[in-house]
Motif scaffolding. Structure first.
Motif, PDB file in Angstrom:
ATOM      1  N   LEU A 139     -17.531  -8.382  -7.781  1.00 37.28           N
ATOM      2  CA  LEU A 139     -17.014  -8.245  -9.134  1.00 37.28           C
ATOM      3  C   LEU A 139     -16.087  -9.411  -9.471  1.00 37.28           C
ATOM      4  CD1 LEU A 139     -16.949  -6.405 -11.609  1.00 37.28           C
ATOM      5  CD2 LEU A 139     -15.073  -5.159 -10.530  1.00 37.28           C
ATOM      6  N   GLY A 140     -15.217  -9.761  -8.537  1.00 36.34           N
ATOM      7  CA  GLY A 140     -14.306 -10.881  -8.747  1.00 36.34           C
ATOM      8  C   GLY A 140     -15.033 -12.190  -8.964  1.00 36.34           C
ATOM      9  N   GLU A 141     -16.082 -12.434  -8.186  1.00 38.20           N
ATOM     10  CA  GLU A 141     -16.866 -13.651  -8.363  1.00 38.20           C
ATOM     11  C   GLU A 141     -17.508 -13.690  -9.737  1.00 38.20           C
ATOM     12  OE1 GLU A 141     -19.610 -15.624  -5.591  1.00 38.20           O
ATOM     13  OE2 GLU A 141     -18.636 -14.388  -4.063  1.00 38.20           O
ATOM     14  N   CYS A 142     -18.060 -12.561 -10.152  1.00 40.53           N
ATOM     15  CA  CYS A 142     -18.690 -12.507 -11.474  1.00 40.53           C
ATOM     16  C   CYS A 142     -17.665 -12.751 -12.571  1.00 40.53           C
ATOM     17  CB  CYS A 142     -19.386 -11.162 -11.677  1.00 40.53           C
ATOM     18  SG  CYS A 142     -20.866 -10.993 -10.672  1.00 40.53           S
ATOM     19  N   TRP A 143     -16.527 -12.070 -12.496  1.00 39.12           N
ATOM     20  CA  TRP A 143     -15.498 -12.269 -13.515  1.00 39.12           C
ATOM     21  C   TRP A 143     -15.045 -13.721 -13.569  1.00 39.12           C
ATOM     22  CZ3 TRP A 143     -11.403  -7.793 -13.519  1.00 39.12           C
ATOM     23  CH2 TRP A 143     -12.021  -6.597 -13.895  1.00 39.12           C
ATOM     24  N   GLN A 144     -14.884 -14.344 -12.409  1.00 32.28           N
ATOM     25  CA  GLN A 144     -14.438 -15.739 -12.383  1.00 32.28           C
ATOM     26  C   GLN A 144     -15.399 -16.616 -13.168  1.00 32.28           C
ATOM     27  OE1 GLN A 144     -11.457 -16.887 -10.610  1.00 32.28           O
ATOM     28  NE2 GLN A 144     -11.839 -18.511 -12.091  1.00 32.28           N
ATOM     29  N   GLY A 145     -16.682 -16.470 -12.897  1.00 32.51           N
ATOM     30  CA  GLY A 145     -17.676 -17.286 -13.584  1.00 32.51           C
ATOM     31  C   GLY A 145     -17.800 -16.955 -15.063  1.00 32.51           C
ATOM     32  N   VAL A 146     -17.894 -15.672 -15.371  1.00 33.30           N
ATOM     33  CA  VAL A 146     -18.068 -15.240 -16.767  1.00 33.30           C
ATOM     34  C   VAL A 146     -16.862 -15.620 -17.608  1.00 33.30           C
ATOM     35  CG1 VAL A 146     -18.195 -13.185 -18.251  1.00 33.30           C
ATOM     36  CG2 VAL A 146     -19.686 -13.369 -16.262  1.00 33.30           C
ATOM     37  N   LEU A 147     -15.682 -15.306 -17.136  1.00 30.18           N
ATOM     38  CA  LEU A 147     -14.475 -15.563 -17.929  1.00 30.18           C
ATOM     39  C   LEU A 147     -14.184 -17.052 -18.062  1.00 30.18           C
ATOM     40  CD1 LEU A 147     -12.320 -12.635 -16.540  1.00 30.18           C
ATOM     41  CD2 LEU A 147     -13.417 -12.764 -18.794  1.00 30.18           C
ATOM     42  N   SER A 148     -14.454 -17.821 -17.010  1.00 32.92           N
ATOM     43  CA  SER A 148     -14.248 -19.270 -17.087  1.00 32.92           C
ATOM     44  C   SER A 148     -15.207 -19.900 -18.088  1.00 32.92           C
ATOM     45  CB  SER A 148     -14.435 -19.908 -15.709  1.00 32.92           C
ATOM     46  OG  SER A 148     -13.422 -19.474 -14.828  1.00 32.92           O
ATOM     47  N   ALA A 149     -16.453 -19.434 -18.110  1.00 31.44           N
ATOM     48  CA  ALA A 149     -17.421 -19.960 -19.071  1.00 31.44           C
ATOM     49  C   ALA A 149     -17.082 -19.515 -20.495  1.00 31.44           C
ATOM     50  CB  ALA A 149     -18.831 -19.502 -18.703  1.00 31.44           C
ATOM     51  N   ARG A 150     -16.635 -18.299 -20.629  1.00 28.90           N
ATOM     52  CA  ARG A 150     -16.325 -17.744 -21.947  1.00 28.90           C
ATOM     53  C   ARG A 150     -15.046 -18.338 -22.540  1.00 28.90           C
ATOM     54  NH1 ARG A 150     -16.320 -11.533 -21.654  1.00 28.90           N
ATOM     55  NH2 ARG A 150     -18.527 -11.890 -21.324  1.00 28.90           N
ATOM     56  N   HIS A 151     -14.109 -18.730 -21.688  1.00 23.37           N
ATOM     57  CA  HIS A 151     -12.811 -19.258 -22.135  1.00 23.37           C
ATOM     58  C   HIS A 151     -12.551 -20.622 -21.490  1.00 23.37           C
ATOM     59  CE1 HIS A 151     -11.934 -15.357 -23.939  1.00 23.37           C
ATOM     60  NE2 HIS A 151     -12.382 -14.824 -22.831  1.00 23.37           N
ATOM     61  N   PRO A 152     -13.323 -21.636 -21.875  1.00 28.27           N
ATOM     62  CA  PRO A 152     -13.177 -22.947 -21.227  1.00 28.27           C
ATOM     63  C   PRO A 152     -11.838 -23.622 -21.506  1.00 28.27           C
ATOM     64  CG  PRO A 152     -14.646 -23.106 -23.124  1.00 28.27           C
ATOM     65  CD  PRO A 152     -14.342 -21.638 -22.918  1.00 28.27           C
ATOM     66  N   ASP A 153     -11.106 -23.138 -22.503  1.00 32.27           N
ATOM     67  CA  ASP A 153      -9.802 -23.701 -22.824  1.00 32.27           C
ATOM     68  C   ASP A 153      -8.690 -23.091 -21.978  1.00 32.27           C
ATOM     69  OD1 ASP A 153     -10.233 -21.233 -24.111  1.00 32.27           O
ATOM     70  OD2 ASP A 153      -8.733 -21.676 -25.646  1.00 32.27           O
TER      71      ASP A 153
END
Length: 183
Positions: free
Chosen positions: A122-136
């Protein structure tokens, strides 16, 4: 287990899956076979909200939509002031024991023993999803399993403005008191 950079590289197949594969006498069966055979599509579709959660931006922070309450977040701001990262971490804190409160975790399938592995995934998924969704923003995901057993495996995250070669990135439009954005 406590980590701010989740990594799930050493996977061991869950006990229930190994037993299912042995019952079929086919060591080539994969978790994808299990999902298809057992009609798991309904569960996978529901799990998409866990692994790829919707978020809300409010007062310069990012929150899980399902855990967000404007009143509660405003109360945290009143208590903690400008400690935005702490407010995000507390609000976004997901305890897997609570998420699966109706599941027998100590039965023969040993599902409780699988929860720390689920937390890492879950942590790995959140890291990727949230980083892509909020690149700023710089996204920090923390996966932990309380040593005293009080909360069990947990996952949370917080953000901070991303640092570029030219200093801090500008704040998003959802700055303090600004509009919320659902993603």
């Amino acid at each position: 287990m406590s980590s701010s950079k989740p990594a799930w590289s050493e996977r061991e197949l869950p006990a229930f899956f190994r037993r299912w594969r042995a019952d079929w006498k086919d060591e080539e069966l994969s978790p994808a076979n299990y999902l298809d055979y057992e009609g798991g599509l309904r569960f996978v579709l529901a799990a998409a909200w866990l692994f790829c959660p919707e978020t809300v931006e409010y007062r310069g922070c990012v929150f899980l939509k399902e855990r967000f309450s404007q009143g509660t977040v405003d109360d945290w701001f009143a208590r903690l002031g400008r400690e935005r990262q702490r407010i995000e971490a507390v609000t976004n804190h997901v305890e897997l024991w609570a998420t699966f409160g109706n599941t027998a975790l100590a039965d023969g399938d040993h599902l409780g023993e699988e929860l720390p592995h689920l937390a890492l995934a879950l942590g790995e998924c959140w890291q990727g999803v949230l980083s892509a969704r909020h690149p700023d923003r710089e996204v920090t995901v923390e996966v932990s399993d309380e040593e005293d057993g009080s909360y069990g495996p947990t996952v949370t995250f917080w953000t901070s403005p991303a640092v570029s070669d030219f200093g801090r990135a500008p704040m998003s439009s959802g700055g303090p008191g600004g509009p919320s954005r659902h993603t």
